[in-house]
Write a protein that holds these residues in place. Structure first.
Motif, PDB file in Angstrom:
ATOM      1  N   PHE A  16       0.815  -1.218   0.000  1.00 13.85           N
ATOM      2  CA  PHE A  16       0.000   0.000   0.000  1.00 13.85           C
ATOM      3  C   PHE A  16       0.847   1.265   0.000  1.00 13.85           C
ATOM      4  O   PHE A  16       0.333   2.353  -0.246  1.00 13.85           O
ATOM      5  N   ALA A  17       2.142   1.169   0.316  1.00 12.34           N
ATOM      6  CA  ALA A  17       3.006   2.352   0.281  1.00 12.34           C
ATOM      7  C   ALA A  17       2.922   2.970  -1.112  1.00 12.34           C
ATOM      8  O   ALA A  17       2.984   2.260  -2.121  1.00 12.34           O
ATOM      9  N   VAL A  18       2.773   4.291  -1.172  1.00 10.70           N
ATOM     10  CA  VAL A  18       2.508   4.977  -2.435  1.00 10.70           C
ATOM     11  C   VAL A  18       3.596   4.727  -3.477  1.00 10.70           C
ATOM     12  O   VAL A  18       3.344   4.730  -4.682  1.00 10.70           O
ATOM     13  N   SER A  19       4.831   4.462  -3.022  1.00  7.56           N
ATOM     14  CA  SER A  19       5.950   4.228  -3.938  1.00  7.56           C
ATOM     15  C   SER A  19       5.907   2.852  -4.577  1.00  7.56           C
ATOM     16  O   SER A  19       6.566   2.617  -5.601  1.00  7.56           O
ATOM     17  N   GLY A  20       5.182   1.925  -3.966  1.00  4.49           N
ATOM     18  CA  GLY A  20       5.177   0.550  -4.438  1.00  4.49           C
ATOM     19  C   GLY A  20       6.350  -0.261  -3.923  1.00  4.49           C
ATOM     20  O   GLY A  20       6.483  -1.443  -4.240  1.00  4.49           O
ATOM     21  N   ASN A  21       7.181   0.345  -3.080  1.00  5.32           N
ATOM     22  CA  ASN A  21       8.340  -0.332  -2.487  1.00  5.32           C
ATOM     23  C   ASN A  21       7.906  -0.998  -1.187  1.00  5.32           C
ATOM     24  O   ASN A  21       7.448  -0.333  -0.265  1.00  5.32           O
ATOM     25  N   GLU A  22       8.103  -2.315  -1.084  1.00  6.37           N
ATOM     26  CA  GLU A  22       7.619  -3.038   0.088  1.00  6.37           C
ATOM     27  C   GLU A  22       8.361  -2.690   1.370  1.00  6.37           C
ATOM     28  O   GLU A  22       7.889  -3.009   2.460  1.00  6.37           O
ATOM     29  N   GLU A  23       9.501  -2.023   1.267  1.00  9.92           N
ATOM     30  CA  GLU A  23      10.240  -1.626   2.463  1.00  9.92           C
ATOM     31  C   GLU A  23      10.067  -0.135   2.777  1.00  9.92           C
ATOM     32  O   GLU A  23      10.709   0.387   3.688  1.00  9.92           O
ATOM     33  N   ASP A  24       9.196   0.540   2.036  1.00 10.00           N
ATOM     34  CA  ASP A  24       8.987   1.987   2.231  1.00 10.00           C
ATOM     35  C   ASP A  24       8.224   2.234   3.538  1.00 10.00           C
ATOM     36  O   ASP A  24       7.200   1.605   3.804  1.00 10.00           O
ATOM     37  N   THR A  25       8.705   3.167   4.347  1.00 11.71           N
ATOM     38  CA  THR A  25       8.060   3.484   5.629  1.00 11.71           C
ATOM     39  C   THR A  25       7.149   4.704   5.534  1.00 11.71           C
ATOM     40  O   THR A  25       6.750   5.271   6.551  1.00 11.71           O
TER      41      THR A  25
END
Length: 618
Positions: A16-25
């Motif tokens: 769901f992180a807007v960047s699409g990065n699964e490690e994005d905080t």
């Protein structure tokens, strides 16, 4: 619109992180994901009204999140959508999964925003009614179908925006203003439920007697517990206060909600932080720190670290060992409560369902587990005269299997997924690190008093290991009495495959051809090397286990297991496979009786090779 979510009964999940990065905080989600959240809530609202059909009362739903950064944004959209539908919402903010599920028993249902152990950029949704667990596979399938119909609508985006826009602002502001009060009520309800679950009694006097006994024991022999909260929802739950009330010293680290310090999954590679804290405490003179745990982000799972007095350092218990110890403890506790006799009769009367009108003396003892749980559970259960029942992977499957067996007049005090660690203690319907922790506490605290044997003594007697019992035992001594098995860890890289075949039934039929050919070629060598004389193929789908299958494809997306037997038809090992319901991976594992790590590695390598060959077949 394409929702892009995995929609299993264990939870709907995606990044769901807007960047699409699964490690994005980041705390931000996209406008599209805001709409998806609203459509999901709208779907559940319709479902809840259908469940309340014929009633003039509006459904009351509990809404909460784990500690992930995108939780608040998703909760905003879902809260507005639920309120727009006239649902009475109790919004709790950040709340542990076992807490919201215990609290929801007094209402109509819950929506929990969480992706459990997935990386921090993921999030998801769990839906449930008031039975303390998530919706089962069939009910979840109804919800998924209705949600996908909404997403397929050409005006899906506009509809989602309109739903959010219909929310009365005053209702939204009131729900937000009540958040702290709702959270306090949830904590209180959860604490009461934990006392009932840990004690296996509805009787408050009996509950208090157990906890008084625990407190008195640890006052004489101090016990401390280390916890790496890792910023999880449990930072705001009962843990610290509950343990303190029991007289147990609490040593938390990473204890601020939302401040996720490292990878979320509570597997050995992340339990090292808890172990380091325990080692430091002992170095500093805090020798009471004997147990430790680390929950995942939603706080429904917690694997264990313990102090090994032989090696003089903190060590991580493997997930299968954690579950095995929990089962050992709870079955021994069932016997202990019944005056040292098999757990039937009077014990059954004490903890049977209020709606169960059958003769409790006819009840049999049972344990419900998932398909890849180590076979050591059968050995432990057998010592106490208990039956083991197996379901497909998925907490909801195991919970529903236990319910089915209770309807068949089985007493099922404990259940769970040994492959993932932790346990579910009846009447809970979700894993809970407090229940796992107190299973170990009861093992350590409920010792021999006069003629009454403690839990470890009862286990040694039942398992014909009385020579290993001693009055001053430690957890290390208990672990040494567990049936010896070597089992693949669920988070190991070698336990995860990426396959091209999308149809798992087709893949498994191809695997069957490869395996049967391999068996014919290698059976003489397998008998000589491993004592494998025969095998049995088993499928698990939902709560159903089908043994001796001739078509491996009938397991579909469920579990497929091959058990290998010696000439006396005693099980020696198994290989297992299943595509994950919450991640785009294919999971495999091997379980071997004994301590031969080379045998486990060899069998897993053989399984991997056969699956890869099956995947390449046309």
């Amino acid at each position: 619109m394409n929702h892009g979510m995995i929609t299993s009964a264990s939870g709907w999940r995606k990044i769901f992180a807007v960047s699409g990065n699964e490690e994005d905080t980041t705390t931000e989600i996209s406008a599209e994901n805001t709409v998806l959240a609203a459509l999901a809530a709208d779907t559940f609202a319709e479902y809840m009204y259908a469940k309340k059909s014929g009633s003039s009362e509006k459904p009351v739903v509990i809404l909460g999140t784990d500690a992930r950064p995108t939780g608040a944004a998703l909760a905003d959209a879902m809260l507005r959508a639920l309120l727009a539908n006239g649902i009475a919402v109790q919004y709790a903010g950040i709340i542990a999964a076992p807490e919201i599920m215990a609290y929801s028993r007094a209402f109509d249902g819950f929506v929990y925003i969480s992706a459990s152990h997935n990386p921090v950029g993921h999030n998801g949704i769990k839906f449930g009614l008031n039975d303390g667990g998530v919706l089962d596979r069939d009910e979840n399938a109804k919800l998924v179908a209705a949600f996908e119909e909404r997403c397929a609508n050409v005006r899906a985006v506009q509809n989602g925006i309109a739903i959010i826009g219909r929310c009365p602002e005053s209702a939204f502001e009131w729900a937000m203003a009540e958040k702290d009060a709702v959270k306090q009520q949830a904590v209180s309800a959860y604490r009461s439920f934990e006392k009932r679950t840990i004690s296996a009694s509805d009787d408050i006097a009996a509950q208090n007697a157990l906890f008084a006994q625990i407190r008195a024991r640890v006052k004489q022999n101090p016990l401390g517990v280390v916890c790496d909260m890792n910023g999880s929802a449990r930072t705001l739950s009962i843990d610290a206060d509950f343990l303190a009330t029991c007289g147990i010293n609490f040593y938390p680290i990473n204890n601020v909600a939302g401040k996720i310090a490292h990878t979320i999954i509570p597997e050995p590679e992340n339990l090292v932080y808890c172990a380091r804290k325990m080692n430091k405490l002992h170095k500093d003179g805090n020798t009471d720190a004997l147990l430790g745990y680390m929950p995942d982000c939603d706080g429904d799972r917690g694997n264990i670290v313990y102090w090994n007095e032989v090696t003089g350092k903190a060590e991580v218990l493997k997930a299968q060992e954690v579950f095995a110890l929990s089962v050992l403890s709870e079955l021994a506790y069932a016997t202990y409560k019944n005056g040292g006799l098999p757990a039937h009769g009077l014990l059954a009367k004490a903890i049977q369902s209020k709606n169960d009108e059958d003769d409790p003396d006819e009840q049999r003892l049972g344990v419900a587990v998932n398909c890849p749980t180590s076979m050591r559970i059968e050995e432990i259960a057998s010592a106490f005269g208990a039956h083991v029942f197996r379901a497909e992977v998925g907490e909801a499957n195991v919970v529903n299997l236990a319910r089915e067996k209770r309807e068949e007049n089985y007493l099922v005090p404990i259940l769970g997924e040994g492959s993932n660690g932790g346990n579910i203690t009846h009447p809970a319907a979700v894993r809970d690190p407090m229940n796992t922790l107190f299973a170990l506490v009861k093992l350590l605290v409920l010792r021999d008093v006069g003629d009454r044997k403690g839990l470890f003594h009862l286990w040694c007697e039942a398992s014909k290991q009385l020579d290993k019992y001693k009055d001053d035992f430690t957890l290390c001594d208990v672990i040494a009495t567990l049936p010896a098995y070597t089992t693949t860890g669920v988070s190991e890289k070698r336990a995860i495959l990426h396959i091209e075949t999308e149809n798992h039934a087709v893949l498994k039929r191809r695997f069957q051809k490869v395996f049967e050919d391999e068996w014919q070629k290698k059976r003489v060598n397998l008998l000589k090397k491993y004592n494998f004389a025969s095998y049995e193929a088993i499928a698990t789908n939902g709560t159903k286990e089908t043994r001796g299958i001739e078509d491996y494809g009938i397991s579909g997306k469920g579990g497929l297991k091959i058990i290998f037997y010696n000439e006396k038809t005693q099980p020696l090992a198994f290989i297992w496979m299943r595509g994950s319901g919450t991640e785009p991976v294919f999971r495999i594992m091997c379980d071997v009786k004994g301590t031969d790590t080379r045998m486990e590695k060899s069998l897993l390598s053989w399984e991997t090779e056969m699956i890869q060959r099956a995947d390449e077949m046309q």
